[in-house]
Design a protein around this motif. Sequence first.
Motif, short mmCIF file in Angstrom:
data_model
loop_
_atom_site.label_atom_id
_atom_site.label_comp_id
_atom_site.label_asym_id
_atom_site.label_seq_id
_atom_site.Cartn_x
_atom_site.Cartn_y
_atom_site.Cartn_z
N MET A 154 0.32 8.26 3.82
CA MET A 154 0.35 6.98 2.94
C MET A 154 -1.38 7.14 3.59
SD MET A 154 1.76 3.62 2.10
CE MET A 154 3.64 4.12 2.44
N ASP A 155 -2.20 6.97 2.29
CA ASP A 155 -3.71 6.73 2.74
C ASP A 155 -3.48 5.50 2.74
OD1 ASP A 155 -4.24 5.29 0.13
OD2 ASP A 155 -4.42 7.56 -0.79
N VAL A 156 -4.90 4.84 2.77
CA VAL A 156 -5.72 3.03 3.78
C VAL A 156 -5.11 2.01 2.44
CG1 VAL A 156 -6.93 1.93 4.04
CG2 VAL A 156 -6.72 3.90 5.20
N ALA A 157 -5.89 2.58 1.13
CA ALA A 157 -5.64 2.24 -0.20
C ALA A 157 -3.67 1.82 0.16
CB ALA A 157 -6.17 2.93 -1.69
N LEU A 162 0.45 -1.52 -0.43
CA LEU A 162 2.02 -1.76 -0.14
C LEU A 162 1.86 -3.76 0.46
CD1 LEU A 162 5.19 -0.69 0.33
CD2 LEU A 162 4.11 0.12 2.63
N MET A 163 1.08 -3.89 1.00
CA MET A 163 1.54 -4.83 1.68
C MET A 163 1.09 -6.38 0.44
SD MET A 163 1.68 -5.05 5.07
CE MET A 163 1.76 -6.80 4.90
N ALA A 164 0.38 -5.83 -0.35
CA ALA A 164 0.25 -6.95 -1.33
C ALA A 164 1.80 -6.74 -2.07
CB ALA A 164 -0.13 -6.36 -2.57
N ILE A 166 4.49 -6.21 -0.96
CA ILE A 166 5.57 -7.09 -0.09
C ILE A 166 5.80 -8.61 0.02
CG2 ILE A 166 6.25 -7.73 2.68
CD1 ILE A 166 6.04 -4.65 2.89
N GLN A 167 3.99 -8.93 0.19
CA GLN A 167 4.32 -10.41 -0.13
C GLN A 167 3.65 -11.08 -1.61
OE1 GLN A 167 -0.02 -10.07 1.89
NE2 GLN A 167 1.15 -9.72 4.09
N GLY A 168 4.64 -10.20 -2.70
CA GLY A 168 4.48 -10.61 -4.14
C GLY A 168 2.88 -10.64 -5.03
N ASP A 169 1.92 -10.48 -3.92
CA ASP A 169 0.74 -10.56 -4.76
C ASP A 169 -0.45 -9.17 -5.00
OD1 ASP A 169 0.44 -13.10 -2.73
OD2 ASP A 169 -0.40 -11.71 -1.19
N ALA A 170 0.74 -8.72 -5.76
CA ALA A 170 0.06 -7.32 -6.43
C ALA A 170 0.36 -8.08 -8.03
CB ALA A 170 1.20 -5.90 -6.32
N ASP A 171 -0.39 -7.40 -8.78
CA ASP A 171 -0.85 -7.83 -10.49
C ASP A 171 -0.23 -6.75 -11.10
OD1 ASP A 171 -2.97 -6.13 -10.37
OD2 ASP A 171 -4.29 -7.89 -10.65
N THR A 172 -0.30 -6.89 -12.07
CA THR A 172 0.35 -5.90 -12.91
C THR A 172 0.13 -4.34 -12.98
OG1 THR A 172 1.68 -7.35 -14.58
CG2 THR A 172 1.34 -5.22 -15.41
N GLU A 173 -0.90 -3.84 -12.98
CA GLU A 173 -2.11 -3.18 -12.84
C GLU A 173 -1.95 -2.69 -11.23
OE1 GLU A 173 -6.24 -1.65 -12.87
OE2 GLU A 173 -5.96 -3.78 -13.51
N GLU A 174 -2.18 -3.27 -10.34
CA GLU A 174 -1.79 -2.53 -9.16
C GLU A 174 -0.08 -2.37 -9.12
OE1 GLU A 174 -4.78 -5.70 -6.48
OE2 GLU A 174 -2.56 -6.41 -6.94
N LEU A 175 0.34 -2.70 -9.86
CA LEU A 175 1.73 -2.81 -9.84
C LEU A 175 1.75 -1.03 -9.91
CD1 LEU A 175 3.94 -5.61 -10.39
CD2 LEU A 175 4.06 -4.37 -8.01
N VAL A 176 1.83 -0.52 -10.75
CA VAL A 176 1.33 0.12 -11.61
C VAL A 176 0.63 2.14 -11.08
CG1 VAL A 176 0.63 2.21 -14.24
CG2 VAL A 176 1.71 -0.57 -13.97
N VAL A 177 -0.34 1.10 -9.99
CA VAL A 177 -0.79 2.13 -9.10
C VAL A 177 0.50 2.54 -7.89
CG1 VAL A 177 -2.90 2.43 -8.49
CG2 VAL A 177 -3.42 1.37 -10.65
N PHE A 178 0.05 1.48 -7.48
CA PHE A 178 1.12 1.71 -6.58
C PHE A 178 2.20 2.68 -6.73
CE2 PHE A 178 5.19 0.32 -4.39
CZ PHE A 178 4.54 0.60 -3.24
#
Length: 223
Positions: A154-157, A162-164, A166-178
């Motif tokens: 898994m790369d650093v990004a 993943l941390m975002a 788990i912590q519930g901080d990821a927005d919709t765009e970040e979830l798609v990228v994740f």
Amino acid sequence: MHFPDFFDEAPTVRVRDPLAQLLGASVDGVMEYRYADAVRLTGHSCPTVAGAFLTGRAALTALYPDTLPERGGVAVQMPAPENDGTTGVIAQVLTLLTGAAADGGFKGLGGRFARNGLLDFAEDPKIGEGVVRFERLDTGTAVAVGFNAHTVPMDVAQQQRLMAVIQGDADTEELVVFAGAWQDRVCRLLLEHADDPETVRVTELAAGGGTAVVSAGGGQPQP
């Protein structure tokens, strides 16, 4: 349901199940399992599920080099307790492919085709050093298979994403990228490393306790 396209390109596992043939589920007993079947079973696609699928594929190929593997003809020994880490998830996928089940599995017909008791869990998570042991019931031939997902790290990004999550901080765009990056890693494991001995390591367990590394998964024989 729309799965990622690479699911259709992933290796498959073909087996012959005499119980399925007897009861008419398959006229010739031959069944093919795809990675999507493991995803349906577990409800998700991740390196663990992919690794379990490749582990079962590699073991069956090694145990049955000249014929289709017999589903229900293999005993499986997990290297840790069922509730230890991802052991239970891996065991579910291996049950799908091999038929080997714990005590609650199918108890057979007239003393034949029993699947219960063919899947066993170690009491100590250190036993076996993380490898799964498979043994043919008819010949006693056995192999140990280990899976190393770190060949596709898994790369650093993605770790930060993943941390975002788990912590519930990821927005919709970040979830798609994740999600896209998560499945990209699974894709690489299945399509580029299925037969990589650094990823899927198969060790033949010789009589008297000796061992010899034989190969990774490899293609399966045709009926």
